[in-house]
Scaffold this active site. Structure first.
Site, PDB file in Angstrom:
ATOM      1  N   ARG A   7       0.855  -1.180   0.000  1.00  0.00           N
ATOM      2  CA  ARG A   7      -0.028   0.096  -0.034  1.00  0.00           C
ATOM      3  C   ARG A   7       0.771   1.348   0.015  1.00  0.00           C
ATOM      4  NH1 ARG A   7      -5.179   0.784   1.689  1.00  0.00           N
ATOM      5  NH2 ARG A   7      -4.540   2.685   0.681  1.00  0.00           N
ATOM      6  N   ARG A  63       2.604   4.174 -16.016  1.00  0.00           N
ATOM      7  CA  ARG A  63       3.094   3.548 -17.336  1.00  0.00           C
ATOM      8  C   ARG A  63       4.471   4.429 -17.859  1.00  0.00           C
ATOM      9  NH1 ARG A  63      -2.509   3.567 -18.122  1.00  0.00           N
ATOM     10  NH2 ARG A  63      -2.400   5.804 -19.374  1.00  0.00           N
ATOM     11  N   CYS A  75      -7.480   2.464 -12.414  1.00  0.00           N
ATOM     12  CA  CYS A  75      -7.835   3.845 -11.662  1.00  0.00           C
ATOM     13  C   CYS A  75      -9.546   3.889 -11.240  1.00  0.00           C
ATOM     14  CB  CYS A  75      -7.697   4.961 -12.568  1.00  0.00           C
ATOM     15  SG  CYS A  75      -6.124   5.120 -13.061  1.00  0.00           S
ATOM     16  N   GLU A  78     -12.050   6.969  -5.098  1.00  0.00           N
ATOM     17  CA  GLU A  78     -12.370   6.773  -3.748  1.00  0.00           C
ATOM     18  C   GLU A  78     -14.091   7.212  -3.134  1.00  0.00           C
ATOM     19  OE1 GLU A  78     -10.750   5.498  -0.857  1.00  0.00           O
ATOM     20  OE2 GLU A  78      -8.848   5.069  -2.214  1.00  0.00           O
ATOM     21  N   ARG A  90      -4.308   7.035  -3.759  1.00  0.00           N
ATOM     22  CA  ARG A  90      -3.835   5.866  -3.006  1.00  0.00           C
ATOM     23  C   ARG A  90      -3.327   4.807  -4.014  1.00  0.00           C
ATOM     24  NH1 ARG A  90      -7.855   8.125   0.144  1.00  0.00           N
ATOM     25  NH2 ARG A  90      -7.401   8.305   2.552  1.00  0.00           N
ATOM     26  N   TYR A 108       3.794   6.169   2.632  1.00  0.00           N
ATOM     27  CA  TYR A 108       2.798   7.256   2.885  1.00  0.00           C
ATOM     28  C   TYR A 108       3.685   8.498   2.709  1.00  0.00           C
ATOM     29  CZ  TYR A 108      -0.524   3.669   3.700  1.00  0.00           C
ATOM     30  OH  TYR A 108      -1.344   2.600   3.687  1.00  0.00           O
ATOM     31  N   ARG A 116      -1.780   6.679   7.964  1.00  0.00           N
ATOM     32  CA  ARG A 116      -1.164   5.281   8.518  1.00  0.00           C
ATOM     33  C   ARG A 116       0.097   5.751   8.996  1.00  0.00           C
ATOM     34  NH1 ARG A 116      -2.920  -0.094   7.588  1.00  0.00           N
ATOM     35  NH2 ARG A 116      -1.544  -0.269   9.447  1.00  0.00           N
TER      36      ARG A 116
END
Length: 122
Positions: A7, A63, A75, A78, A90, A108, A116
């Site tokens: 992540r 890419r 893609c 959210e 994200r 992050y 996080r």
């Protein structure tokens, strides 16, 4: 070998194509660096943007990296949670690896560190 998820998240200061491209590329490059990822080991990448970002597809930045044009990218937007961190990008990389879950390093960056703090690196 297993497929594991790595992540990461970052933020941009404005909804511009350039900001989204630059921030996404920086994030992906940091995840690659932290985990010593070879492009051939990447199964797919999911990228999301908060609803306030719509100037560009973050997949374009991924890419642009050498060899990454063959990696399946998706893609998505959210969900619009009230009081969520704005202008966020994200990523979830699905990587074939022999590493254990706890050996993976998540990234992050920018204001996304607050998402996080337990996983954010100095």
């Amino acid at each position: 070998m297993k497929v594991r998820g790595i992540r990461g998240a970052t933020t941009v200061s404005a909804d511009t194509s350039e900001d989204i491209f630059t921030a996404t590329k920086e994030l992906i490059e940091e995840i690659i660096r932290l985990n010593d990822i070879e492009v051939d080991d990447v199964a797919s990448v999911l990228l999301t943007l908060t609803p306030d970002l719509s100037a560009a597809f973050p997949a374009r930045a991924v890419r642009s990296l050498p060899g990454w044009q063959w990696v399946p990218l998706m893609c998505a937007q959210e969900i619009g949670v009230p009081d969520a961190l704005p202008r966020s990008i994200r990523v979830l990389l699905h990587v074939n690896t022999d590493k254990k879950q706890e050996e993976l390093v998540h990234a992050y960056l920018g204001e996304a560190v607050q998402l996080r703090p337990d996983l954010a690196k100095d």
